[in-house]
Design a protein around this motif. Structure first.
Motif: not given
Length: 258
Positions: A199-201, A206-211
């Motif tokens: 879940q953390v990964e 997801a945060e990396r893709a969003k940024a």
């Protein structure tokens, strides 16, 4: 020879004397230290009545000690030197079954020996042939026992032996159940940890893709000119062209006056 060789020898022991001789031989054999197979063989049962001394001798080597022999021995039942040494061996094994530290003084008394060198020779011999594992502590005059061979169990001790084995078996079952429970708990915790890690990964990805998407959008917006900038450029161009035309018109008017 082995105990099995003596059991097979019973096939040819047709007389009482043959069976008595067999018992004398097996109790003198330094390679044989258990006798249960012979004691339980029905072909020797007749000796209890017809040759009780021989049958009692076999029982002595199966279950007894040198102290038992010394307390009941009669001139007619004297043992040979080889039998005496073997019975002393068995007596040490009997003591080592329940004690892990045997004093020389106690062994000298129980084995009917007169000197420490004689005792140490016997103990060293036993360690060499594998009847026991231990160490001779000459400074403190002790035999430190690590392990020893087993002996035949007298019939009267079988109930207590069975009870001890059942208690041990129950303790093993309980320990096994506890180990299994701990393993299940550990596996469940491991599965939970693995799920939390996934879940953390996933959140990090997801945060990396969003940024990354936001950065690409900002880069595209900076590279393309806006409509306002184009309008200002056109207006500035028109103003420069108008000033040039006015200068040309003034030149024409001056020429005409001349």
């Amino acid at each position: 020879m082995s105990i099995d060789d003596y059991v097979r020898r019973l096939d040819s022991a047709s007389t009482i004397q043959d069976k008595v001789d067999l018992i004398n031989d097996v109790t003198s054999d330094e390679d044989v230290h258990v006798f249960g197979e012979l004691l339980s063989d029905p072909r020797l049962a007749c000796l209890e009545v017809e040759a009780p001394a021989a049958h009692q001798l076999l029982r002595l080597f199966a279950y007894g000690t040198y102290a038992d022999y010394a307390a009941a021995a009669a001139p007619s039942s004297a043992l040979s030197p080889r039998q005496l040494r073997k019975l002393r061996r068995l007596s040490v094994v009997q003591a080592a079954r329940t004690q892990r530290s045997l004093a020389y003084a106690s062994l000298l008394t129980s084995l009917g020996l007169d000197s420490v060198p004689e005792l140490e020779s016997l103990l060293a011999e036993m360690i060499t042939v594998g009847l026991l594992q231990g160490k001779l502590d000459q400074r403190d005059q002790l035999l430190q026992v690590y392990s020893c061979m087993g002996r035949d169990v007298p019939p009267e001790e079988l109930p207590s032996l069975v009870a001890a084995l059942e208690a041990w078996s129950e303790a093993c079952r309980q320990s096994l159940g506890l180990v299994c429970s701990e393993m299940e708990t550990a596996e469940a915790r491991h599965a939970q940890a693995q799920q939390a890690r996934r879940q953390v990964e996933e959140r990090v990805e997801a945060e990396r893709a969003k940024a990354l998407a936001q950065r690409e959008a900002a880069t595209a917006a900076t590279a393309a000119p806006s409509g306002h900038d184009s309008a200002e450029y056109g207006s500035s161009g028109a103003g420069a062209g108008g000033a040039s035309s006015m200068k040309s018109l003034k030149k024409v008017r001056l020429s005409a006056k001349k």
